[in-house]
Design a protein around this motif. Structure first.
Motif, mmCIF file in Angstrom:
data_model
loop_
_atom_site.group_PDB
_atom_site.id
_atom_site.type_symbol
_atom_site.label_atom_id
_atom_site.label_comp_id
_atom_site.label_asym_id
_atom_site.label_seq_id
_atom_site.Cartn_x
_atom_site.Cartn_y
_atom_site.Cartn_z
ATOM 1 N N MET A 1 0.888 -1.168 0.009
ATOM 2 C CA MET A 1 -0.063 0.005 0.093
ATOM 3 C C MET A 1 0.908 1.207 -0.054
ATOM 4 S SD MET A 1 -2.665 1.384 2.905
ATOM 5 C CE MET A 1 -3.431 -0.220 3.170
ATOM 6 N N ASN A 2 0.556 2.194 -0.822
ATOM 7 C CA ASN A 2 1.313 3.432 -0.687
ATOM 8 C C ASN A 2 0.733 4.415 0.145
ATOM 9 O OD1 ASN A 2 2.333 6.007 -1.580
ATOM 10 N ND2 ASN A 2 2.886 5.030 -3.605
ATOM 11 N N ILE A 3 1.052 4.558 1.154
ATOM 12 C CA ILE A 3 0.643 5.362 2.310
ATOM 13 C C ILE A 3 0.451 6.960 2.065
ATOM 14 C CG2 ILE A 3 1.200 6.378 4.778
ATOM 15 C CD1 ILE A 3 0.186 3.426 4.564
ATOM 16 N N PRO A 4 1.550 7.668 1.278
ATOM 17 C CA PRO A 4 1.355 8.941 0.841
ATOM 18 C C PRO A 4 0.235 9.087 -0.186
ATOM 19 C CG PRO A 4 3.894 8.346 0.661
ATOM 20 C CD PRO A 4 2.997 7.098 0.979
ATOM 21 N N LEU A 6 -2.411 7.266 -0.392
ATOM 22 C CA LEU A 6 -3.585 7.126 0.346
ATOM 23 C C LEU A 6 -4.079 8.241 1.094
ATOM 24 C CD1 LEU A 6 -5.843 5.215 1.702
ATOM 25 C CD2 LEU A 6 -4.098 4.785 3.587
ATOM 26 N N CYS A 7 -3.055 8.908 1.790
ATOM 27 C CA CYS A 7 -3.470 10.208 2.623
ATOM 28 C C CYS A 7 -3.883 11.218 1.761
ATOM 29 C CB CYS A 7 -2.175 10.334 3.583
ATOM 30 S SG CYS A 7 -1.627 9.348 4.698
ATOM 31 N N VAL A 8 -2.957 11.546 0.510
ATOM 32 C CA VAL A 8 -3.363 12.500 -0.110
ATOM 33 C C VAL A 8 -4.830 12.356 -0.818
ATOM 34 C CG1 VAL A 8 -2.957 13.659 -2.513
ATOM 35 C CG2 VAL A 8 -0.941 13.194 -0.782
ATOM 36 N N ALA A 9 -5.269 11.284 -1.194
ATOM 37 C CA ALA A 9 -6.518 11.037 -1.682
ATOM 38 C C ALA A 9 -7.631 11.155 -0.478
ATOM 39 C CB ALA A 9 -6.664 9.422 -2.313
ATOM 40 N N LEU A 10 -7.383 10.623 0.443
ATOM 41 C CA LEU A 10 -8.382 11.077 1.661
ATOM 42 C C LEU A 10 -8.547 12.328 2.010
ATOM 43 C CD1 LEU A 10 -7.279 8.007 4.298
ATOM 44 C CD2 LEU A 10 -9.402 8.302 2.811
ATOM 45 N N PRO A 58 -4.545 21.241 1.682
ATOM 46 C CA PRO A 58 -3.569 21.489 0.449
ATOM 47 C C PRO A 58 -2.244 21.451 0.884
ATOM 48 C CG PRO A 58 -5.354 22.882 0.174
ATOM 49 C CD PRO A 58 -5.561 22.516 1.735
ATOM 50 N N VAL A 59 -1.437 22.218 1.953
ATOM 51 C CA VAL A 59 -0.219 22.076 2.152
ATOM 52 C C VAL A 59 0.174 20.741 3.009
ATOM 53 C CG1 VAL A 59 -0.489 23.261 4.608
ATOM 54 C CG2 VAL A 59 1.655 23.476 3.097
ATOM 55 N N ILE A 60 -0.811 20.234 3.652
ATOM 56 C CA ILE A 60 -0.329 18.927 4.145
ATOM 57 C C ILE A 60 -0.408 17.922 3.218
ATOM 58 C CG2 ILE A 60 -1.381 17.058 5.641
ATOM 59 C CD1 ILE A 60 -2.529 19.113 7.539
ATOM 60 N N ALA A 61 -1.197 17.919 2.308
ATOM 61 C CA ALA A 61 -1.142 16.970 1.145
ATOM 62 C C ALA A 61 0.002 17.048 0.147
ATOM 63 C CB ALA A 61 -2.280 16.991 0.099
ATOM 64 N N LEU A 62 0.414 18.403 -0.019
ATOM 65 C CA LEU A 62 1.665 18.742 -0.765
ATOM 66 C C LEU A 62 3.009 17.984 -0.011
ATOM 67 C CD1 LEU A 62 3.090 19.983 -3.035
ATOM 68 C CD2 LEU A 62 3.174 22.106 -1.885
ATOM 69 N N MET A 80 2.285 10.650 8.664
ATOM 70 C CA MET A 80 1.459 10.930 7.495
ATOM 71 C C MET A 80 0.188 10.535 7.746
ATOM 72 S SD MET A 80 3.567 10.028 4.093
ATOM 73 C CE MET A 80 5.245 10.872 3.718
ATOM 74 N N LEU A 81 -0.017 9.398 8.307
ATOM 75 C CA LEU A 81 -1.407 8.662 8.591
ATOM 76 C C LEU A 81 -1.963 9.727 9.632
ATOM 77 C CD1 LEU A 81 -0.559 4.955 8.347
ATOM 78 C CD2 LEU A 81 -2.135 6.303 7.216
ATOM 79 N N LEU A 82 -1.235 9.969 10.565
ATOM 80 C CA LEU A 82 -1.813 10.649 11.843
ATOM 81 C C LEU A 82 -2.105 11.955 11.598
ATOM 82 C CD1 LEU A 82 0.762 9.353 14.478
ATOM 83 C CD2 LEU A 82 -1.713 8.716 14.399
ATOM 84 N N VAL A 83 -1.505 12.814 10.757
ATOM 85 C CA VAL A 83 -2.066 13.790 10.512
ATOM 86 C C VAL A 83 -3.129 14.015 9.573
ATOM 87 C CG1 VAL A 83 -0.623 14.492 8.156
ATOM 88 C CG2 VAL A 83 -1.056 16.580 9.814
ATOM 89 N N THR A 84 -3.395 12.860 8.846
ATOM 90 C CA THR A 84 -4.446 12.608 8.000
ATOM 91 C C THR A 84 -5.826 12.585 8.920
ATOM 92 O OG1 THR A 84 -3.260 12.051 6.084
ATOM 93 C CG2 THR A 84 -5.541 11.536 5.909
#
Length: 131
Positions: A1-4, A6-10, A58-62, A80-84
């Motif tokens: 699974m690609n965590i980054p 996944l987080c950007v998509a969520l 947006p800045v978190i996704a970037l 990354m998961l926790l900030v999402t």
């Protein structure tokens, strides 16, 4: 699974679905622009939840995307998961609170976690810039 990814998509879904919720709330309450001053009004809460998300996502996704290209260590993937998760907590904390005029523990945890884990990601990217 690609965590980054996944987080950007969520985060993207949170922005888009949140915007749709505001649009549906405007239609339901027959409000073309703005929102009621009442912090317990459903449209007021939906607009603020969406607005807060648009301010941070947006800045978190970037950050997540760029860090994902650097083959980050596992602890950064966890951040990354926790900030999402934090962004979802604050969104639902705003949306589900009885009123935005009073503090809410879910909002507080979401906000604090956003600040902590977002700062960790930003600092790690700064560190990586000098490697």
């Amino acid at each position: 699974m690609n965590i980054p990814y996944l987080c950007v998509a969520l985060l993207a879904l949170l922005v888009i679905v949140g915007g749709f919720k505001v649009s549906m709330g405007r239609a339901k309450h027959r409000v073309v622009q703005g929102y009621p001053d009442d912090p317990s009004h459903a449209l007021h809460k939906a607009v603020r939840a969406h607005g807060n998300t648009v301010e941070y996502a947006p800045v978190i996704a970037l950050l997540i995307y760029v860090l994902g290209t650097l083959n980050p260590p596992v602890w950064i993937l966890v951040c990354m998961l926790l900030v999402t998760l934090a962004r979802f907590l604050i969104y639902f904390g705003l949306l589900r609170s009885t009123t935005l005029a009073k503090p809410n523990p879910v909002r507080f945890i979401g906000a604090l976690s956003t600040y902590v884990f977002g700062t960790v990601l930003a600092l790690y990217l700064l560190y990586a810039a000098f490697l």
